[in-house]
Design an enzyme around this catalytic site. Structure first.
Site: not given
Length: 262
Positions: A49, A123, A125, A127
């Protein structure tokens, strides 16, 4: 009309597979950094990402058998998209070309897959979770045999780095972090620091290698069909057209959220 769309999609799929050799010799920002190994059984590709983490991964990797493909932003949601629309997406086109096995029922050939480990590295998180689900959806809908044969993995980078003086350890969850803090605190808490990684881009190449890419120390989860179906079920509820299931899902799960990323 539908037959014409199917023919156009098949043509694009063939073109993407043919363009593979042209892509192999380019090393553009945001594009494939290939590995030296030509045996797919010994090769792995990290789908990373963002360009920042992609840059660290390219510097930290083992060039012999680890390829890196950074993706910019979220890829197209392929759950309900027509194949001609899917194939017009630049990021998906690059992904198909890099993997080398084509796409769709008639054009896909798993024996041409260039890497037998496809590792999604996003990541830790919201997203990152969304991007991971979009990629799993794409593989499930368009390259089912890759999932079925166990070629898809999810990298599990650490969430925390706990440091005291010159000593440090990495922790993947709250429990590991608390244990590390407890161990370090036995002789006092002076100089104790806890760093939470918000994203892969915060790690330098050496850290990314030692925690997430080095086969000797990394943690990965192999994806099976059930994992994809579970991810898609949640995704369909949260992103679908029906409001009522989404409201019900949020009401049922709101109080059990342990790590909310705002």
């Amino acid at each position: 009309q539908k037959a014409a769309e199917a023919r156009e999609a098949a043509r694009k799929a063939r073109e993407l597979t043919r363009r593979k050799t042209a892509l192999e010799i380019t090393n553009l920002p945001g594009k494939l950094a290939d590995c030296q190994e030509k045996d797919p059984k010994l090769s792995e590709i990290f789908i990373v990402e963002g360009d920042s983490a992609g840059g660290s991964a390219k510097q930290g990797r083992n060039r012999k058998n680890q390829a890196i493909l950074p993706l910019r932003g979220k890829i197209l949601n392929t759950w309900k998209s027509r194949q001609d629309k899917i194939l017009s997406s630049t990021e998906i086109g690059t992904l198909i070309t890099a993997l080398g096995a084509g796409i769709g029922n008639q054009e896909f050939d798993v024996s041409k897959l260039r890497y037998h480990r496809i590792i999604i590295m996003t990541d830790a998180d919201v997203d990152g979770s969304h991007i991971r689900t979009l990629l799993l959806t794409f593989f499930y809908r368009q390259m089912y045999e890759i999932v079925e044969n166990g070629h898809i993995y999810i990298a599990l980078p650490p969430l925390y780095k706990i440091t005291k003086g010159k000593e440090f350890v990495y922790a993947s969850d709250e429990e590991e972090k608390e244990q590390a803090v407890k161990d370090f605190s036995a002789a006092g808490t002076r100089g104790l620091e806890v760093q939470r990684y918000k994203g892969l881009g915060e790690m330098n190449p050496e850290q990314l290698w030692s925690t997430t890419m080095d086969p000797e120390h990394r943690r990965m989860m192999r994806v099976d069909i059930k994992d994809v179906l579970d991810a898609n079920e949640s995704f369909e509820v949260l992103m679908g057209d029906d409001v009522e299931p989404r409201r019900e899902f949020i009401n049922n799960n709101a109080l059990s959220v342990t790590d909310l990323d705002i």
